[in-house]
Design an enzyme around this catalytic site. Structure first.
Site, PDB file in Angstrom:
ATOM      1  N   TYR A  57       0.846  -1.188   0.000  1.00  0.00           N
ATOM      2  CA  TYR A  57       0.000   0.000   0.000  1.00  0.00           C
ATOM      3  C   TYR A  57       0.883   1.239   0.000  1.00  0.00           C
ATOM      4  O   TYR A  57       1.580   1.521   0.970  1.00  0.00           O
ATOM      5  CB  TYR A  57      -0.920   0.029   1.219  1.00  0.00           C
ATOM      6  CG  TYR A  57      -1.940  -1.091   1.284  1.00  0.00           C
ATOM      7  CD1 TYR A  57      -2.286  -1.825   0.155  1.00  0.00           C
ATOM      8  CD2 TYR A  57      -2.553  -1.418   2.477  1.00  0.00           C
ATOM      9  CE1 TYR A  57      -3.220  -2.840   0.224  1.00  0.00           C
ATOM     10  CE2 TYR A  57      -3.489  -2.430   2.555  1.00  0.00           C
ATOM     11  CZ  TYR A  57      -3.818  -3.145   1.423  1.00  0.00           C
ATOM     12  OH  TYR A  57      -4.744  -4.158   1.510  1.00  0.00           O
ATOM     13  N   HIS A 124      -0.450 -12.008   1.284  1.00  0.00           N
ATOM     14  CA  HIS A 124      -1.378 -11.232   0.470  1.00  0.00           C
ATOM     15  C   HIS A 124      -1.895 -12.034  -0.722  1.00  0.00           C
ATOM     16  O   HIS A 124      -3.086 -12.011  -1.042  1.00  0.00           O
ATOM     17  CB  HIS A 124      -0.673  -9.959  -0.009  1.00  0.00           C
ATOM     18  CG  HIS A 124      -1.558  -8.781  -0.133  1.00  0.00           C
ATOM     19  ND1 HIS A 124      -1.084  -7.493  -0.094  1.00  0.00           N
ATOM     20  CD2 HIS A 124      -2.892  -8.662  -0.298  1.00  0.00           C
ATOM     21  CE1 HIS A 124      -2.073  -6.638  -0.226  1.00  0.00           C
ATOM     22  NE2 HIS A 124      -3.185  -7.326  -0.354  1.00  0.00           N
ATOM     23  N   PRO A 204     -16.602  -4.321   3.355  1.00  0.00           N
ATOM     24  CA  PRO A 204     -17.976  -4.621   3.777  1.00  0.00           C
ATOM     25  C   PRO A 204     -19.001  -3.618   3.256  1.00  0.00           C
ATOM     26  O   PRO A 204     -20.208  -3.900   3.268  1.00  0.00           O
ATOM     27  CB  PRO A 204     -17.893  -4.580   5.302  1.00  0.00           C
ATOM     28  CG  PRO A 204     -16.759  -3.646   5.586  1.00  0.00           C
ATOM     29  CD  PRO A 204     -15.753  -3.915   4.501  1.00  0.00           C
ATOM     30  N   GLY A 208     -17.526   1.350  -1.135  1.00  0.00           N
ATOM     31  CA  GLY A 208     -18.252   2.613  -1.124  1.00  0.00           C
ATOM     32  C   GLY A 208     -19.608   2.561  -1.784  1.00  0.00           C
ATOM     33  O   GLY A 208     -20.480   3.398  -1.496  1.00  0.00           O
ATOM     34  N   SER A 211     -22.774   2.555   0.368  1.00  0.00           N
ATOM     35  CA  SER A 211     -23.084   3.764   1.131  1.00  0.00           C
ATOM     36  C   SER A 211     -24.165   4.587   0.447  1.00  0.00           C
ATOM     37  O   SER A 211     -24.804   5.436   1.072  1.00  0.00           O
ATOM     38  CB  SER A 211     -21.830   4.630   1.302  1.00  0.00           C
ATOM     39  OG  SER A 211     -21.455   5.220   0.052  1.00  0.00           O
ATOM     40  N   GLY A 212     -24.332   4.356  -0.860  1.00  0.00           N
ATOM     41  CA  GLY A 212     -25.279   5.161  -1.631  1.00  0.00           C
ATOM     42  C   GLY A 212     -24.742   6.518  -2.002  1.00  0.00           C
ATOM     43  O   GLY A 212     -25.469   7.357  -2.544  1.00  0.00           O
TER      44      GLY A 212
END
Length: 336
Positions: A57, A124, A204, A208, A211-212
């Site tokens: 990352y 990973h 989860p 995004g 989230s709407g």
């Protein structure tokens, strides 16, 4: 925040924090270390103890951020980092499961995280060019030497889980799990329960979408979700039915909860051995996500959510070329 006891007494908060978006993957302004530091400090205040990162990352900058920011709380938190992927200059990812690489990667992660032991060290990706028993044996040696406290793996088949667990005990397995990607709950979670292994659920909130608050037009150039087929325009439109189901549940709770919170609560409801690790780099979303730990879904809620279809747009996490470079559409920048 309440705690969850995973394998071998490995105890963590009910929710972890995925930290990758603080360093890359979501378009312009990926890095705002000052804001990210505020998020990390507040996460500790909220009782979050599991912080998920990886050497790839950034690369490397995410571990450095966590190391310097969370050093004062080291006795209260757990670092979960990953190894086995290398970011190439062209943006592709190469897998490397050779023992000498894993040992060097561990030493480097220890320095960046400013710690003498990594709480959870996760493979990973599996390197098809290296015998898995050899890779896993090398990771087991790091535990024996005290440089690592527990081992985890991501994106392995159940046959591969069997193999590694025989070589050295597995503590956690990390896979995508959400209302729009429930498959691993049916395939991998039963294996984890049969073997006493904890399950870490990344994305989860559907990266995004659940989230709407994400539209196709809102995705920046360079946003890794542009390479995720679930975020193609037609797919997003088709997947609105999933979001509508989440909103129905919100309405039954009097509008006092958000789709994101319902999505996280659904993952928590999968069992006491499942830990969602939603990612964010914004304080307001951290607060919202953490509050989901207190949301209890009703039987009617769960039945409706369980009837929702999986997302349109197939994800491929396991495509690999002979040289080890990922071929999946998301592989260039999606490194969960």
């Amino acid at each position: 925040m309440w705690e969850i006891k995973l394998a071998d007494g490995f105890t963590v908060s009910a929710l972890g924090l995925g930290c990758s978006s603080m360093s890359h993957g979501y378009g312009p302004g990926d890095r705002d270390d000052e804001e990210s530091a505020k998020v990390l400090h507040r996460a500790v205040d909220l009782g979050i103890t599991l912080f998920d990162t990886a050497d790839v990352y950034g690369p490397f900058t995410n571990e450095e951020l966590l190391g310097r920011t969370l050093e004062p709380y080291r006795d209260r938190i757990r670092f979960a980092t990953k190894c086995g992927l290398i970011a190439r200059p062209d943006g592709n990812l190469t897998r490397n499961g050779r023992p000498e690489h894993l040992r060097a990667a561990c030493e480097a992660s220890l320095r960046r995280l400013r710690t003498d032991a990594i709480d959870l060290y996760q493979l990973h990706r599996i390197d098809p060019d290296v015998p898995l028993a050899e890779t896993w044996g090398a990771l087991g040696e790091l535990v024996t030497e005290g440089k690592v406290r527990a081992l985890g793996i991501s994106h392995a088949t159940t046959a591969e889980l069997d193999l590694v667990h025989r070589v050295f005990p597995l503590t956690t397995a990390q896979y995508e799990l959400s209302v729009w990607a429930p498959e691993n709950g049916a395939e991998v979670l039963p294996w984890c329960r049969a073997h006493g292994v904890g399950f870490l659920a990344f994305a989860p909130i559907g990266r995004g979408f659940l989230s709407g608050k994400v539209s196709h037009d809102s995705l920046y150039t360079g946003d890794s979700r542009n390479r995720d087929p679930r975020f193609d325009l037609d797919a997003m439109q088709a997947n609105e039915v999933i979001l509508a189901g989440l909103r129905d549940v919100c309405a039954r709770h009097g509008g006092a909860v958000t789709p994101s919170q319902v999505a996280i609560a659904w993952v928590l409801a999968q069992g006491p051995d499942v830990v969602p690790i939603p990612g964010t780099r914004r304080l307001r979303w951290l607060e919202e996500n953490a509050a989901a730990a207190e949301l209890r879904l009703t039987e009617e809620d769960m039945q409706q959510l369980d009837r929702l279809p999986s997302a349109i747009g197939e994800m491929r996490w396991d495509a690999v070329r002979p040289d080890g470079a990922d071929l999946s559409r998301t592989a260039r920048t999606t490194q969960d």
